[in-house]
Design a protein around this motif. Structure first.
Motif, PDB file in Angstrom:
ATOM      1  N   PHE A   1       0.815  -1.222   0.000  1.00 50.49           N
ATOM      2  CA  PHE A   1       0.000   0.000   0.000  1.00 50.49           C
ATOM      3  C   PHE A   1       0.847   1.270   0.000  1.00 50.49           C
ATOM      4  O   PHE A   1       0.457   2.274  -0.602  1.00 50.49           O
ATOM      5  CB  PHE A   1      -0.971  -0.006   1.187  1.00 50.49           C
ATOM      6  N   SER A   2       2.009   1.248   0.658  1.00 48.97           N
ATOM      7  CA  SER A   2       2.871   2.435   0.617  1.00 48.97           C
ATOM      8  C   SER A   2       3.449   2.626  -0.780  1.00 48.97           C
ATOM      9  O   SER A   2       3.575   3.756  -1.265  1.00 48.97           O
ATOM     10  CB  SER A   2       3.993   2.324   1.656  1.00 48.97           C
TER      11      SER A   2
ATOM     12  N   PHE B   1       0.670   4.028  -2.854  1.00 48.41           N
ATOM     13  CA  PHE B   1       0.388   5.403  -2.439  1.00 48.41           C
ATOM     14  C   PHE B   1       1.325   6.391  -3.120  1.00 48.41           C
ATOM     15  O   PHE B   1       0.898   7.432  -3.631  1.00 48.41           O
ATOM     16  CB  PHE B   1       0.507   5.512  -0.915  1.00 48.41           C
ATOM     17  N   TYR B   2       2.618   6.064  -3.139  1.00 52.09           N
ATOM     18  CA  TYR B   2       3.581   6.981  -3.741  1.00 52.09           C
ATOM     19  C   TYR B   2       3.598   6.886  -5.260  1.00 52.09           C
ATOM     20  O   TYR B   2       3.753   7.896  -5.958  1.00 52.09           O
ATOM     21  CB  TYR B   2       4.979   6.714  -3.175  1.00 52.09           C
TER      22      TYR B   2
END
Length: 321
Positions: free
Chosen positions: A267-268, A271-272
């Motif tokens: 998810f990170s 996200f980026y």
């Protein structure tokens, strides 16, 4: 974005290290040094201008050309350069292909694509060929204007690449791997930990499933936070039956970081990456190879992927050629 992603992973890894270190602190520290090094590398890549990035890509294309010229073509030979496996070399070429398709002018692009086509076909990597076609036609379908002429050219190129792949034996290998894929047989082999000599696709599935089963048989802490960084590295495998790495980066992430860490990484990253131009296209370039390769531990691949993402992040509208 890639540098920020690695910073998040570094912080998370430090915070949960108490729960996930179950075997070797030294290996953990080595893996942390790698993460910090990648963070610093991608931070520096963000300071380059586009001309410098183009030079790095041209230098990498020169490396591919040298390897092709020095390669002894034969029925059983696979081009792999200095990589430990031909698949790694093929995925390296795939990232180059994406950069060339998105950012090079027409003449230079065509020459580079011919070079990279030969390299990927000579690697005889069925996974590399699939991602290569994804890059070519994904970019065409998403970012280039549609016309009957361009569609016919696309069909002609697809037919030509498929024909050459057949002559190289790549498509035959791919068909055999798919035909050997049987879910019930894979479960049985995973339970018995007898992985046999099936096609590499079935072998990866049964081997990865056996590794996941061992994680699920462990403690709740390990299921949540993993067996520790480096637990899937050759020489320090956490499970006795393991003789090779998982050959699947999703399995590697799950075992090393656990369910919580796996979700944090995925998810990170999304996200980026979703802040970058061509985000979905670029995500696919790494998400697909992760199913069958070891791209997240291949420094040349990650380096080029960082160059590609940093170029896309700083690209103005209308710069696509």
């Amino acid at each position: 974005p890639i540098a920020r992603f690695f910073l998040v992973i570094i912080i998370y890894s430090m915070c949960v290290s108490y729960w996930s270190i179950s075997f070797d602190w030294y290996v953990f520290i080595v893996e942390m040094v790698k993460l910090v090094s990648l963070f610093l590398l991608f931070s520096m890549l963000s300071t380059l201008d586009n001309k410098d990035r183009d030079k790095l890509i041209r230098l990498s294309l020169g490396f591919v050309l040298v390897n092709i010229l020095s390669f002894n073509f034969g029925p059983d030979a696979r081009l792999q350069g200095f990589f430990i496996h031909a698949n790694h070399f093929a995925y390296f070429c795939v990232v180059l292909t994406a950069y060339v398709v998105l950012f090079f002018n027409s003449r230079e692009k065509n020459l580079a694509l011919m070079l990279l086509s030969v390299a990927i076909l000579a690697s005889k990597s069925s996974g590399g060929l699939i991602v290569f076609l994804y890059v070519i036609f994904g970019a065409y379908a998403t970012y280039y204007s549609f016309s009957i002429k361009s569609m016919l050219w696309g069909v002609a190129i697809a037919f030509l690449i498929t024909l050459i792949a057949y002559l190289f034996g790549v498509t035959e290998s791919l068909v055999w791997k798919v035909s050997e894929f049987d879910v019930s047989n894979i479960r049985e082999k995973a339970d018995k930990m007898s992985f046999g000599s099936d096609g590499s696709l079935a072998w990866r599935a049964s081997y990865g499933l056996a590794i996941i089963n061992n994680l699920l048989d462990g403690s709740l802490a390990n299921q949540l936070f993993g067996e520790g960084l480096g637990s899937q590295v050759e020489g320090s495998y956490v499970y006795d039956f393991m003789k090779k790495d998982p050959h699947n980066d999703y399995v590697r992430l799950l075992i090393e970081r656990g369910g919580v860490g796996f979700l944090v990484v995925i998810f990170s990253f999304l996200f980026y990456m979703l802040k970058v131009r061509y985000s979905l296209f670029l995500i696919g370039i790494i998400a697909i190879p992760m199913l069958s390769g070891n791209v997240i531990v291949s420094f040349p691949y990650l380096f080029l992927y960082g160059v590609l993402v940093s170029r896309a992040y700083q690209t103005n509208e209308g710069e696509l050629v």
